[in-house]
Write a protein that holds these residues in place. Structure first.
Motif, PDB file in Angstrom:
ATOM      1  N   GLU A 148       0.853  -1.192   0.000  1.00 39.18           N
ATOM      2  CA  GLU A 148       0.000   0.000   0.000  1.00 39.18           C
ATOM      3  C   GLU A 148       0.880   1.230   0.000  1.00 39.18           C
ATOM      4  OE1 GLU A 148      -3.544  -1.272   2.688  1.00 39.18           O
ATOM      5  OE2 GLU A 148      -3.395   0.903   2.743  1.00 39.18           O
ATOM      6  N   GLU A 174     -17.460  -3.461  -6.777  1.00 38.66           N
ATOM      7  CA  GLU A 174     -16.360  -2.785  -6.076  1.00 38.66           C
ATOM      8  C   GLU A 174     -15.495  -3.742  -5.255  1.00 38.66           C
ATOM      9  OE1 GLU A 174     -15.652   0.738  -5.918  1.00 38.66           O
ATOM     10  OE2 GLU A 174     -16.866   0.574  -7.741  1.00 38.66           O
ATOM     11  N   PRO A 230     -12.765  -6.237  -3.814  1.00 39.29           N
ATOM     12  CA  PRO A 230     -11.351  -6.289  -4.171  1.00 39.29           C
ATOM     13  C   PRO A 230     -10.960  -7.608  -4.835  1.00 39.29           C
ATOM     14  CG  PRO A 230     -11.620  -6.698  -1.841  1.00 39.29           C
ATOM     15  CD  PRO A 230     -12.973  -6.360  -2.366  1.00 39.29           C
ATOM     16  N   ARG A 237      -3.959  -4.331  -6.724  1.00 41.10           N
ATOM     17  CA  ARG A 237      -5.295  -4.593  -6.211  1.00 41.10           C
ATOM     18  C   ARG A 237      -6.308  -3.987  -7.170  1.00 41.10           C
ATOM     19  NH1 ARG A 237      -5.660  -3.622   0.063  1.00 41.10           N
ATOM     20  NH2 ARG A 237      -3.790  -4.876  -0.071  1.00 41.10           N
ATOM     21  N   LYS A 252     -10.586  -4.223  -8.909  1.00 45.93           N
ATOM     22  CA  LYS A 252     -11.981  -4.387  -8.496  1.00 45.93           C
ATOM     23  C   LYS A 252     -12.598  -5.517  -9.292  1.00 45.93           C
ATOM     24  CE  LYS A 252     -12.589   0.474  -7.495  1.00 45.93           C
ATOM     25  NZ  LYS A 252     -12.871   1.724  -8.199  1.00 45.93           N
TER      26      LYS A 252
END
Lengths: 544, 242
Positions: free
Chosen positions: A85, B23, B25, B32, B34
């Protein structure tokens, strides 16, 4: 970068600040009383929240040979997975997390310094590479010498100066911070089929006892004025009835000794069926003896990986549990072993072990000698520190857990102790005591101190709610390391590298180096040039 | 690049709108994404888990971890699917019309998985590094399967109608494995309990198993004697539905 932490409840035991509400100002990596100018100040409202200095972990296996073996042999441990992230990199692992995850999880607990206690000299290079890979926190590592063939020979022959030169050279060669002895003499004896050895028994093929090794290394440590006293994992660790050996060992040092994970050495009873706590007896001696400091090694009742340089104990554990076992002989220096283990809530022995750790903490009178650890990952992963804090701070929570795990009341004293730690005392055993014992000379939260600060989302009226304590301590609201944000609003925001400290040494002459060159050519499987550690990012600190 | 589809399971979709489901994941490598980027989503969403049905069409070979930890409902895969189908599943039903990849029903504890084609290796076995595998439920493979079927099986039932490769039911301690035939070695190695039923009268049982009895339709063996195991291998002549 300027940061203003407004109206925080500060707990700083170094400066004896006990929950006073004040503003904490940070500029250019240090705490200041006043900003040079008031432009671009990052103001954070910490009204009623708890602020402490950065935590210090004195004993946590986060890098090096055994940890890596643990990662390899336990694919089932990878249930915790962090995705990538932004600047935060991915990682996985519960009891043996990957390097990056280790750094992030420590930062989330509010820690800024971790001491890696076991570095076999031969794997120092690997350990340093892994330590340098761990982000955010600063690190140091201790040199393993308790079963070193050279050390034992020098002590055996009474060559004290030689021993000092050797240790000095080794600290320089491996860039380590202090001296660690794991089951001194135990591995040397195990090579000759002796399973366990008490401090006053002869080591096979030598004319010395484990006590002589401890004494010899302690003397060297004192003469070299290393910042951290000798760090010892005592003999008979993990065997029922070992408290007598522990009491014997505590008498050995002349000046100072740090005893690692004392919980494993405070067992009463004769065998596993009559296993009981001897924490009161050990505590009484420790409270009288000013030379000893210790860390807990608190069992957290989790599925974890045990790893230690105490190979005989790992063999013993493997025989008990029949779990997979890795054992390694590190040439002339030591051994190491890894065995996965589950501390079960249903096992009376494990539950008593859990109680012993808490007893040791609660019976300790001088908190300056006590450090909070789980001996990560031997008794439990370090991410369980918040739960231990909650157990220490709440008698009710302890009673509930004891009831839940059916603690055999007659075998421990835990249920009769109603002491509850305050936040100030928790700050002491997680910050000041380990920092002082490690010789880091903590300055605390005052002008000029390095800006390591952890802000916990814990309102003062919530301290009697144990779940809230555990929740608050397991994720800091803000963590500032060296004046930069590591955690912001409970999310890791940085992957900045920390540094590794070692004790800088001035080597007298080159005679030792020359001797070691010959010795390496004759006895070692690696050349000496592949042995010496030299990386940017390893910072020398001068002797105290 | 494989797609991490651990979010695709009935209980995640209950009570949501199609837009919300888009939406969800989905992991592609280290990125990452959708669900909506990879699938067209349509249909009605049920109010209860038990009656929720998820149908996946198209090329599904890249999909990993479909139905992980599934707790009810039904998933229908209209084609060949990828690895790790129904891992740790508790309840519900997964139906694959094509072939399935490896690691079907790893460590599952309940529910049913039916594969109409062939399946890969490690069907109903233990997760890497763990001793105990599947604890309950049922896996049916209509075609053939690969190696290490039911490794560490400790409950439940695995039924492979075709033949399987080596190490069937090694380290099993409970549960039942039925296979149409075995083309390689290592049947029941280290087995302590449970039953392996082989529907092939010509099969030669390993020496570590000793014969304990027979009747007109089957011969029973017990082992693995090298670990003092009490598992049994049944060699049955007549094929019958299980």
């Amino acid at each position: 970068m300027k940061i203003l932490l407004k109206d925080a409840c500060v707990y700083d035991t170094v400066n004896r600040i006990n929950g006073d509400c004040m503003d904490v100002l940070i500029e250019e990596g240090v705490f200041v009383d006043k900003f040079s100018n008031t432009k671009n100040v990052d103001e954070i409202d910490c009204r009623g929240k708890v602020l402490m200095a950065g935590g210090v972990d004195i004993h946590s296996h986060i890098a090096g040979g055994p940890v890596n073996v643990g990662r390899l042999m336990r694919p089932e441990d990878k249930s915790v997975v962090w995705g990538r992230e932004g600047v935060v990199r991915s990682g996985s692992g519960f009891s043996v997390p990957s390097t990056f995850l280790t750094g992030y999880e420590y930062a989330l607990l509010g820690y800024s310094f971790v001491n890696q206690p076991v570095t076999p000299p031969l794997t120092a290079k690997h350990t340093h590479e892994e330590l340098l890979d761990i982000p955010l926190v600063d690190k140091s590592c201790l040199l393993l010498l308790g079963n070193n063939f050279n050390v034992a020979s020098y002590i055996n022959n009474g060559e004290k100066d030689k021993l000092m030169d050797y240790v000095s050279w080794m600290l320089h060669a491996t860039k380590t911070y202090g001296i660690k002895a794991v089951n001194p003499g135990g591995f040397l004896s195990w090579l000759w089929k002796v399973d366990k050895i008490a401090p006053h028994e002869k080591i096979p093929k030598f004319d010395i006892e484990p006590a002589d090794i401890i004494k010899g290394l302690e003397e060297v440590s004192n003469r070299l004025s290393l910042p951290h006293p000798i760090h010892v994992h005592l003999n008979y660790l993990g065997h029922p009835g070992n408290y007598e050996v522990t009491l014997d060992s505590l008498k050995i040092p002349k000046k100072r000794m740090h005893v690692a994970h004392l919980q494993f050495n405070s067992y009463g009873g004769d065998d596993w069926s009559s296993f009981s706590s001897a924490a009161d007896k050990v505590s009484r001696k420790i409270n009288q003896n000013g030379k000893i400091s210790f860390d807990l090694g608190q069992v957290t009742l989790d599925n974890t990986t045990t790893m230690t340089a105490d190979s005989p104990f790992e063999q013993h554990l493997h025989k008990l549990t029949k779990m997979k076992w890795s054992s390694r002989d590190v040439e002339l220096e030591c051994g190491a072993g890894v065995v996965p283990y589950t501390y079960s809530k249903k096992s009376p022995v494990n539950v008593i072990q859990w109680a012993i750790g808490l007893e040791l903490a609660l019976l300790c009178k001088n908190l300056g000698r006590l450090c909070l650890t789980t001996d990560h990952p031997n008794a439990g992963p370090f991410i369980r520190y918040p739960r231990i804090i909650a157990w220490l701070m709440s008698d009710k929570y302890r009673q509930e857990t004891a009831k839940d795990v059916r603690l055999p009341g007659k075998k421990t004293l835990l249920l009769s102790i109603d002491r509850e730690f305050s936040i100030y005392e928790v700050a002491r055993i997680t910050r000041e005591s380990p920092a002082r014992i490690l010789g880091l000379n903590p300055v605390g939260i005052r002008e000029g101190g390095r800006a390591d600060a952890a802000v916990y989302d814990l309102e003062m009226d919530e301290v009697d709610k144990s779940e809230k304590i555990e929740e608050a301590f397991s994720r800091v609201e803000y963590m500032i390391i060296g004046g930069d944000f590591a955690v912001k609003e409970k999310r890791v925001v940085s992957s900045k590298k920390g540094v590794t400290f070692y004790s800088r040494r001035e080597l007298g002459d080159e005679s030792m180096e020359k001797e070691m060159r010959d010795f390496f050519r004759e006895r070692y499987s690696v050349g000496i040039s592949n042995y010496l550690v030299d990386y940017p990012g390893i910072v020398g600190v001068d002797a105290a | 690049m494989p797609l991490d589809c651990s979010a695709i399971k009935p209980e995640c979709f209950v009570g949501l709108s199609v837009k919300e489901i888009m939406e969800f994941p989905v992991g592609e490598g280290r990125h990452r994404g959708k669900l909506g980027d990879y699938f067209r989503v349509s249909g009605d969403v049920s109010e209860s888990v038990a009656s929720q049905r998820v149908v996946l069409g198209g090329s599904l070979l890249r999909l990993r971890r479909v139905g992980e930890d599934m707790a009810g409902g039904e998933i229908l895969l209209e084609g060949d699917c990828g690895w790790h189908l129904g891992e740790f599943m508790h309840q519900g039903r997964i139906h694959v019309l094509g072939n399935a990849g490896s690691w079907v029903g790893t460590s599952m504890s309940g529910g049913e998985i039916v594969v109409e084609g062939n399946a890969g290796d490690y069907i109903g076995c233990a997760r890497r590094g763990v001793r105990r595998g599947m604890r309950g439920g049922r896996i049916v493979v209509e075609g053939n399967a690969g190696t290490e079927i039911g490794y560490g099986l400790s409950g439940g039932e695995v039924f492979v109608k075709g033949v399987v490769h080596s190490f069937v039911g090694s380290y099993a301690c409970s549960g039942k494995i039925t296979v149409g035939g075995v083309v390689s070695v290592g049947v029941g190695g280290g087995m302590r309990g449970g039953v392996i039923c082989i529907l092939d009268p010509d099969f030669r049982v390993p020496l570590a198993f000793r014969e304990t009895g027979s009747d007109e339709s089957s011969v029973a063996y017990e082992g693995d004697s090298s670990v003092h195991g009490k598992g049994s291998i049944l060699i049955q002549e007549v094929k019958h539905d299980v």
